[in-house]
Design a protein around this motif. Structure first.
Motif, PDB file in Angstrom:
ATOM      1  N   CYS A 122      33.155 -60.283  36.356  1.00  0.00           N
ATOM      2  CA  CYS A 122      33.879 -60.931  36.936  1.00  0.00           C
ATOM      3  C   CYS A 122      33.067 -61.392  38.018  1.00  0.00           C
ATOM      4  O   CYS A 122      33.466 -61.528  39.149  1.00  0.00           O
ATOM      5  CB  CYS A 122      34.974 -59.467  37.074  1.00  0.00           C
ATOM      6  SG  CYS A 122      35.861 -58.898  36.390  1.00  0.00           S
ATOM      7  N   GLY A 123      31.656 -60.251  38.329  1.00  0.00           N
ATOM      8  CA  GLY A 123      31.011 -61.230  39.085  1.00  0.00           C
ATOM      9  C   GLY A 123      31.631 -61.104  40.440  1.00  0.00           C
ATOM     10  O   GLY A 123      31.601 -59.543  40.706  1.00  0.00           O
ATOM     11  N   GLU A 124      31.820 -61.724  41.919  1.00  0.00           N
ATOM     12  CA  GLU A 124      32.244 -61.347  42.593  1.00  0.00           C
ATOM     13  C   GLU A 124      33.927 -61.072  43.175  1.00  0.00           C
ATOM     14  O   GLU A 124      34.457 -60.835  43.636  1.00  0.00           O
ATOM     15  CB  GLU A 124      31.561 -61.995  44.214  1.00  0.00           C
ATOM     16  CG  GLU A 124      30.089 -62.060  44.662  1.00  0.00           C
ATOM     17  CD  GLU A 124      29.311 -60.482  44.761  1.00  0.00           C
ATOM     18  OE1 GLU A 124      30.146 -59.937  45.807  1.00  0.00           O
ATOM     19  OE2 GLU A 124      28.732 -59.961  44.192  1.00  0.00           O
ATOM     20  N   LYS A 125      34.507 -61.730  41.937  1.00  0.00           N
ATOM     21  CA  LYS A 125      36.133 -62.220  41.880  1.00  0.00           C
ATOM     22  C   LYS A 125      36.814 -60.486  41.817  1.00  0.00           C
ATOM     23  O   LYS A 125      36.208 -59.614  41.171  1.00  0.00           O
ATOM     24  CB  LYS A 125      36.463 -62.609  40.889  1.00  0.00           C
ATOM     25  CG  LYS A 125      35.661 -64.402  40.430  1.00  0.00           C
ATOM     26  CD  LYS A 125      35.667 -64.822  39.010  1.00  0.00           C
ATOM     27  CE  LYS A 125      35.323 -66.028  38.500  1.00  0.00           C
ATOM     28  NZ  LYS A 125      36.119 -66.729  37.660  1.00  0.00           N
ATOM     29  N   THR A 126      37.820 -61.031  42.466  1.00  0.00           N
ATOM     30  CA  THR A 126      38.289 -59.744  42.822  1.00  0.00           C
ATOM     31  C   THR A 126      39.948 -60.007  42.627  1.00  0.00           C
ATOM     32  O   THR A 126      40.107 -61.081  42.644  1.00  0.00           O
ATOM     33  CB  THR A 126      38.938 -59.128  44.556  1.00  0.00           C
ATOM     34  OG1 THR A 126      39.329 -60.029  45.056  1.00  0.00           O
ATOM     35  CG2 THR A 126      37.953 -58.784  44.430  1.00  0.00           C
ATOM     36  N   THR A 152      41.505 -56.499  39.153  1.00  0.00           N
ATOM     37  CA  THR A 152      40.570 -55.556  39.043  1.00  0.00           C
ATOM     38  C   THR A 152      39.564 -54.271  39.974  1.00  0.00           C
ATOM     39  O   THR A 152      38.739 -53.034  39.737  1.00  0.00           O
ATOM     40  CB  THR A 152      38.832 -56.158  39.479  1.00  0.00           C
ATOM     41  OG1 THR A 152      39.440 -56.351  40.938  1.00  0.00           O
ATOM     42  CG2 THR A 152      38.872 -57.387  39.032  1.00  0.00           C
TER      43      THR A 152
END
Length: 229
Positions: free
Chosen positions: A163-167, A216
């Motif tokens: 997801c990386g920095e995605k929330t 997340t």
């Protein structure tokens, strides 16, 4: 033939980025760039270690086969990442095999050429030590997760990593086939499938090579939960 994008990757790579342009050009032999198909092997476990490799595109997995014939995936490297530095400098044999996961382009640097360049510019050795330290940290983290996290938590943690920095709500594509992901996480494909089924209650759905996470934060809380709870 190296493209302008290839040179940009070389200049960004941790192991070569401190080289002045002239030294980098002298070290890189365009004839050492290879295009390899999925499943093609770069070297086998036990082959003499005469070079290290840098991925220009695609993905390459390192794996080790135990005496019983079972394969364990050590790591999967993508564009800009290098591998086999330690084995090359030790002058021994590769302790793992390297195989393309998808069609890929890789460049190898012969040990003799690199040794000569290190003798001229010792700072290259420090860059290589840093790169090898990062590889070691990845392995230590992998062992720690296998010991401390349940199978369900390891799958959930892997999906969060994509997801990386995605929330919040996230939809993503799996980077590898499920059997390879399972091996990378230290489990059988059947165990991986059962873990996927169990974490549906967390709002995680995996269909084909697509995964969706409803929240997340919920999945992160599950991963961080003690296995003794």
């Amino acid at each position: 033939m190296l493209t302008s994008e290839d040179w940009a990757i070389l200049r960004r790579s941790a192991i070569l980025r401190d080289l002045p342009p002239a030294d980098l050009a002298a070290l890189v032999d365009e004839r050492s760039v290879r295009s390899i198909e999925r499943g093609q092997v770069l070297f086998q476990q036990g082959d003499p270690a005469r070079a290290f490799f840098l991925v220009l595109g695609g993905q390459v997995k390192l794996s080790r086969v135990n005496p019983g014939g079972d394969e364990a995936v050590v790591h999967i490297y993508g564009a800009g990442e290098s591998f086999a530095e330690a084995a090359m400098f030790l002058g021994g044999r590769y302790p793992v095999a390297a195989e393309a996961v998808v069609p890929s382009r890789v460049m190898h640097v012969e040990s003799d050429a690199l040794r000569r360049k290190v003798a001229e510019r010792p700072e290259i050795a420090f860059a290589m030590m840093a790169s090898m330290s990062r590889h070691l940290k990845v392995l230590v983290d992998q062992i720690e997760k296998m010991k401390l996290l349940s199978a369900d938590q390891r799958v959930a943690e892997f999906l969060l990593g994509l997801c990386g920095e995605k929330t919040g709500a996230v939809t993503l594509s799996l980077p590898h086939e499920k059997s390879l992901i399972a091996n990378r996480l230290g489990m059988k494909p059947a165990t991986f499938s059962r873990a996927i089924a169990r974490i549906r209650d967390l709002g995680v759905e995996v269909t084909g090579n697509q995964a969706s996470i409803r929240d997340t934060a919920v999945v992160l809380a599950f991963v961080n939960r003690s296995t003794e709870d």
